[in-house]
Structure formats: C-alpha cells, structure tokens
Design an enzyme around this catalytic site. Structure first.
Site, PDB file in Angstrom:
ATOM      1  N   ASP A   1     -49.388 -25.621 -57.860  1.00 58.10           N
ATOM      2  CA  ASP A   1     -48.947 -26.066 -56.541  1.00 58.10           C
ATOM      3  C   ASP A   1     -49.675 -27.356 -56.210  1.00 58.10           C
ATOM      4  O   ASP A   1     -50.773 -27.610 -56.723  1.00 58.10           O
ATOM      5  CB  ASP A   1     -49.251 -24.998 -55.479  1.00 58.10           C
ATOM      6  CG  ASP A   1     -48.388 -25.147 -54.231  1.00 58.10           C
ATOM      7  OD1 ASP A   1     -47.389 -24.412 -54.104  1.00 58.10           O
ATOM      8  OD2 ASP A   1     -48.706 -26.008 -53.387  1.00 58.10           O
TER       9      ASP A   1
ATOM     10  N   ASP B   1     -49.007 -31.831 -59.266  1.00 58.66           N
ATOM     11  CA  ASP B   1     -47.951 -32.582 -58.587  1.00 58.66           C
ATOM     12  C   ASP B   1     -46.767 -32.610 -59.549  1.00 58.66           C
ATOM     13  O   ASP B   1     -46.744 -33.394 -60.499  1.00 58.66           O
ATOM     14  CB  ASP B   1     -48.425 -33.997 -58.256  1.00 58.66           C
ATOM     15  CG  ASP B   1     -47.418 -34.774 -57.415  1.00 58.66           C
ATOM     16  OD1 ASP B   1     -46.229 -34.374 -57.375  1.00 58.66           O
ATOM     17  OD2 ASP B   1     -47.810 -35.781 -56.794  1.00 58.66           O
ATOM     18  N   VAL B   2     -45.806 -31.730 -59.304  1.00 59.49           N
ATOM     19  CA  VAL B   2     -44.720 -31.522 -60.274  1.00 59.49           C
ATOM     20  C   VAL B   2     -43.800 -32.717 -60.401  1.00 59.49           C
ATOM     21  O   VAL B   2     -42.909 -32.728 -61.263  1.00 59.49           O
ATOM     22  CB  VAL B   2     -43.898 -30.267 -59.913  1.00 59.49           C
ATOM     23  CG1 VAL B   2     -44.756 -29.019 -59.994  1.00 59.49           C
ATOM     24  CG2 VAL B   2     -43.257 -30.400 -58.522  1.00 59.49           C
TER      25      VAL B   2
ATOM     26  N   ASN C   1     -39.975 -23.431 -59.838  1.00 63.81           N
ATOM     27  CA  ASN C   1     -39.678 -22.990 -58.476  1.00 63.81           C
ATOM     28  C   ASN C   1     -40.042 -23.986 -57.385  1.00 63.81           C
ATOM     29  O   ASN C   1     -39.514 -23.900 -56.272  1.00 63.81           O
ATOM     30  CB  ASN C   1     -40.416 -21.661 -58.230  1.00 63.81           C
ATOM     31  CG  ASN C   1     -40.360 -21.229 -56.787  1.00 63.81           C
ATOM     32  OD1 ASN C   1     -39.336 -20.742 -56.311  1.00 63.81           O
ATOM     33  ND2 ASN C   1     -41.462 -21.434 -56.066  1.00 63.81           N
TER      34      ASN C   1
ATOM     35  N   TYR D   1     -31.301 -33.209 -50.636  1.00 67.14           N
ATOM     36  CA  TYR D   1     -31.541 -31.821 -51.027  1.00 67.14           C
ATOM     37  C   TYR D   1     -30.335 -31.270 -51.783  1.00 67.14           C
ATOM     38  O   TYR D   1     -30.482 -30.651 -52.844  1.00 67.14           O
ATOM     39  CB  TYR D   1     -31.819 -30.987 -49.772  1.00 67.14           C
ATOM     40  CG  TYR D   1     -32.224 -29.555 -50.065  1.00 67.14           C
ATOM     41  CD1 TYR D   1     -33.522 -29.252 -50.461  1.00 67.14           C
ATOM     42  CD2 TYR D   1     -31.314 -28.506 -49.926  1.00 67.14           C
ATOM     43  CE1 TYR D   1     -33.899 -27.944 -50.723  1.00 67.14           C
ATOM     44  CE2 TYR D   1     -31.686 -27.196 -50.186  1.00 67.14           C
ATOM     45  CZ  TYR D   1     -32.995 -26.919 -50.576  1.00 67.14           C
ATOM     46  OH  TYR D   1     -33.351 -25.620 -50.847  1.00 67.14           O
TER      47      TYR D   1
ATOM     48  N   LYS E   1     -30.246 -30.007 -55.726  1.00 71.62           N
ATOM     49  CA  LYS E   1     -29.934 -28.625 -56.092  1.00 71.62           C
ATOM     50  C   LYS E   1     -28.649 -28.525 -56.913  1.00 71.62           C
ATOM     51  O   LYS E   1     -28.552 -27.670 -57.811  1.00 71.62           O
ATOM     52  CB  LYS E   1     -29.847 -27.754 -54.831  1.00 71.62           C
ATOM     53  CG  LYS E   1     -31.172 -27.642 -54.083  1.00 71.62           C
ATOM     54  CD  LYS E   1     -32.293 -27.126 -54.974  1.00 71.62           C
ATOM     55  CE  LYS E   1     -33.590 -26.919 -54.224  1.00 71.62           C
ATOM     56  NZ  LYS E   1     -34.677 -26.385 -55.094  1.00 71.62           N
TER      57      LYS E   1
END
Length: 279
Positions: free
Chosen positions: A37, A63-64, A90, A156, A160
């Site tokens: 995270d 930091d993805v 996720n 967003y 997605k």
C-alpha cells in the site's frame, strides 16, 4: 484452488477497504501474506491487526504507479516465500469530475494506479508464477464501472474498462496455453470503503490543480452518498472473491442489482442505440 492453507497471497491496496478484507480472509485460510500500500502507517497498522507471526507476513510500502516498485514487491515476495499462489491486483483510486474538467494530472493519477498497476503486476508476477509450476490465480479488481459508463467518472471508467478487457484477454491466453493459472475479475458496485476519499493518498507529482465546484461538486456529493449507502461490505467482496477462485469463475459481480443496468448497455450496443442515463 480449493485449499489455501500454507500458500502465499500478494495484495496491493491492502491497508484498507477490499484489500484489507482480502487480507483478513486469506489469513483466516492459513495463508502467508505480502501486503502492499502507498500509506505506510496504515499498512503497518493493518499488518499488526492480522496478528500473524513474522514468518507469515511481509508489509511493503509500494507506489503501484511505478513498475520498479512492483518489481521490488515481487522480488521481496519471492525472496521471503519463494512462491506466490494468489495475486490480488487490487489497488485503486477514484475521482468524480466531469470529463472536460479532468486535468492531465487527474488522468495520469487514475490510469497509473487503476490500470498500469495491474499491467505491472501481471508483467512482474505472472512469469514467476508460471516458472514455479502448479496452480495459481490472479484476481484483478475492476468495477461495475468497467461494464457500464457512469457520468462524472471518465478517467475512472476508462481505467476500469481497461482492466476488464486486459483480464479477459489474459484469461483467454492462459486457456489457449493450457496454463494452470486462473484469472478472476472482481467488479463491485458501491461498497462503503475509503475510496471516496482517495485524494488523501494522491502524490504531489499529480496533485489536484482545479477547485471542486459546480457540477463536479454535485457529482462528488452524489457519489459519496452512493458509496456510504452500499449494502454489501468489503468483507462480502472478499468472501465472494475467494468463492470465485475455488469455482474457477472469471466474472465476480457481487451486486446483482446492477445486472439490468449492464444488460441495458449491452442491448444498446447490439441495437446501435445511443447511450441512455442509468436509472
């Protein structure tokens, strides 16, 4: 995969919400955990709440958005546990803003976290999961927003939708090669988590530069109420996700009340009708 005991799960966005619920469920199943995270303090607190022995848990601030940090996560996971059986891509953030008010920074932040992190996760973990041999499973968290197009959430929605088609493509490719690795796609609707307050973890290099006012302010209020009113919890999402893994089920859409909305969009596409506002 029906027996999770003794296996290892990697979870991004693990400090809260659905990510933490997945961690709790995995821990209860006897799994070892690698938790990632961007919020280091919250991540460490989450790891402590699990009350796992040190040899069963690894918490790493990540930091993805950045491929190098996902690589470091994979290196650490395999360095400690040698194998990864479940990968939960996720981590996610949300932003409510009309399309024409999205800034470049908005687009970069949302796409980097929601879409590119999944790309990085697959790129770094899947080859190692293939090399280790045996069954494994990847779960990508998308959203019902990847199946319909709600106004006020352009970046967003785009992120997605990207996760949906990426996951579908990957699933087909793994089937083609008769791989023992499965894929599931989690598409929740409104769940009362902290995603409505994603700005708390927004990095300074993609900082917000426009005030939230007018229609955007109205959209933020509406979406905030929708998130808070969610009838299913993050724990419900975790239970349904693990059920899907056991059943080798790809689509995981816990909010069945969204089926008619999804069906309406599909019919509009097939009938070449103009999009209509969701009811």
């Amino acid at each position: 995969m029906n027996n999770f005991n003794g296996k290892t799960a990697v979870i991004t966005g693990a400090a809260s919400g659905i990510g933490f619920a997945l961690a709790k469920h995995a821990a209860a199943q006897g799994m070892s955990l690698v938790l990632a995270d961007i919020d280091e303090a919250e991540l460490q607190a989450a790891a402590e709440q699990l009350s796992l022995p040190a040899d069963r848990v690894l918490a790493l601030r990540t930091d993805v958005r950045h491929a190098a940090e996902i690589k470091a996560l994979a290196d650490a996971a395999y360095g400690k546990f040698n194998r990864v059986h479940l990968l939960f891509n996720n981590a996610g953030v949300a932003l409510a803003r009309t399309t024409w008010e999205h800034t470049v920074a908005d687009w970069e932040w949302i796409l980097q976290v929601n879409l590119w992190s999944v790309v990085h996760g697959i790129s770094e973990f899947l080859p190692r999961m293939q090399a280790q041999g045996g069954p494994a499973h990847i779960v990508n968290t998308a959203s019902v927003a990847g199946l319909v197009s709600n106004p006020g959430m352009a970046a967003y929605n785009v992120s997605k939708h990207g996760v949906v088609t990426l996951s579908e493509t990957l699933s087909l490719e793994l089937q083609m090669t008769q791989s023992p690795i499965g894929v599931s796609l989690l598409c929740p609707a409104w769940v009362p988590t902290g995603i409505g307050n994603s700005e708390r973890n927004r990095p300074s290099d993609v900082a917000q530069t426009k005030p939230i006012e007018g229609l955007t302010a109205q959209l933020n209020k509406r979406i905030g109420k929708a998130i808070a009113s969610g009838q299913l919890t993050a724990d419900d999402m975790a239970v349904e996700t693990f059920n899907a893994i056991s059943e080798k089920r790809f689509y995981v859409i816990p909010h069945s009340y969204m089926f008619p909305v999804i069906e309406t969009r599909m019919k509009e596409i097939l009938n070449q009708q103009n999009p209509t506002l969701p009811k």
